[in-house]
Design a protein around this motif. Structure first.
Motif: not given
Length: 227
Positions: A28-30, A46-48, A52-53, A58-59
């Motif tokens: 959803d964030a993607m 862009d939304s840094p 980052s979230s 993913i990690t």
């Protein structure tokens, strides 16, 4: 049968559910990040923080896959191991797909930033060149104005010289006429009072002549100052 792990930690099912929840949130964030990318046309935004979230999630999912793979190896039943292995592989493939999407987004964003920087540099150089051209134009106009002023001054000077020359010729003619008049008057024996009157008139003519010369010089000076 509930799949569990050693050491009293979370069960395989619990880890899997956490991974699936993280997967849904990350997907959803993607999608929101990609919508934001094209929300303002070709320029994009862009939304840094959001990027980052997504990277952290993913990690985290990948670390959960490693933990699930370790746990499913310890399952006693081969059928259960195969089942959980497929589930873990599916989660890993989905997380890898999300990571690739994020990497592509990062590359596009980096490309946009480079293009924006190049446009800014080109615009800066164009403005600098325009400024130089304006300086050259100003200098050319100043040189042309100087030439025009010099030409007008030369014309005014020539006019003044011609006027002075004409007045000088007139003065010589007046002197000759005056001498002839004196000769004639002396010949006919006019009185001294008449002679004095003529001399006085001659002085007045000289004053008028010199005043005309001075006025001409003043006019030439004014023309020179205003050009």
């Amino acid at each position: 049968m509930e799949a569990g792990g050693g050491g009293g930690g979370s069960t395989l099912s619990e880890i899997y559910q956490n991974a699936k929840k993280l997967m849904l949130r990350t997907r959803d964030a993607m999608e929101r990040l990609e919508r934001l990318e094209y929300s303002s046309g070709s320029v994009g935004m862009d939304s840094p923080e959001l990027s980052s979230s997504i990277t952290r999630d993913i990690t985290h999912i990948q670390s959960l896959c490693v933990e699930m793979d370790r746990l499913c190896r310890s399952l006693p039943s081969k059928s259960h191991r195969d089942l959980w292995k497929r589930k873990v592989e599916q989660v890993g493939e989905e997380s890898e797909s999300l990571k690739q999407s994020l990497d592509k987004y990062s590359l596009r964003n980096q490309k946009r930033m480079m293009e924006a920087k190049e446009r800014a540099e080109l615009l800066g150089r164009a403005n600098g060149e325009s400024h130089v051209l304006r300086i050259f134009d100003d200098e050319a106009q100043a040189r042309q104005s100087y030439r025009n002023s010099a030409r007008m001054l030369e014309e005014a000077s020539s006019t003044g010289e011609a006027i002075l020359s004409a007045m000088s010729g007139s003065r010589e003619r007046l002197k000759k006429a005056h001498r002839k008049a004196l000769d004639v008057l002396n010949t006919v024996g006019l009185s001294n009072s008449v002679l004095k009157l003529i001399e006085r008139r001659h002085r007045v003519d000289n004053w008028i002549k010199y005043a005309g010369m001075i006025l001409t010089l003043v006019i030439v000076f004014i023309i020179w100052r205003w050009t």
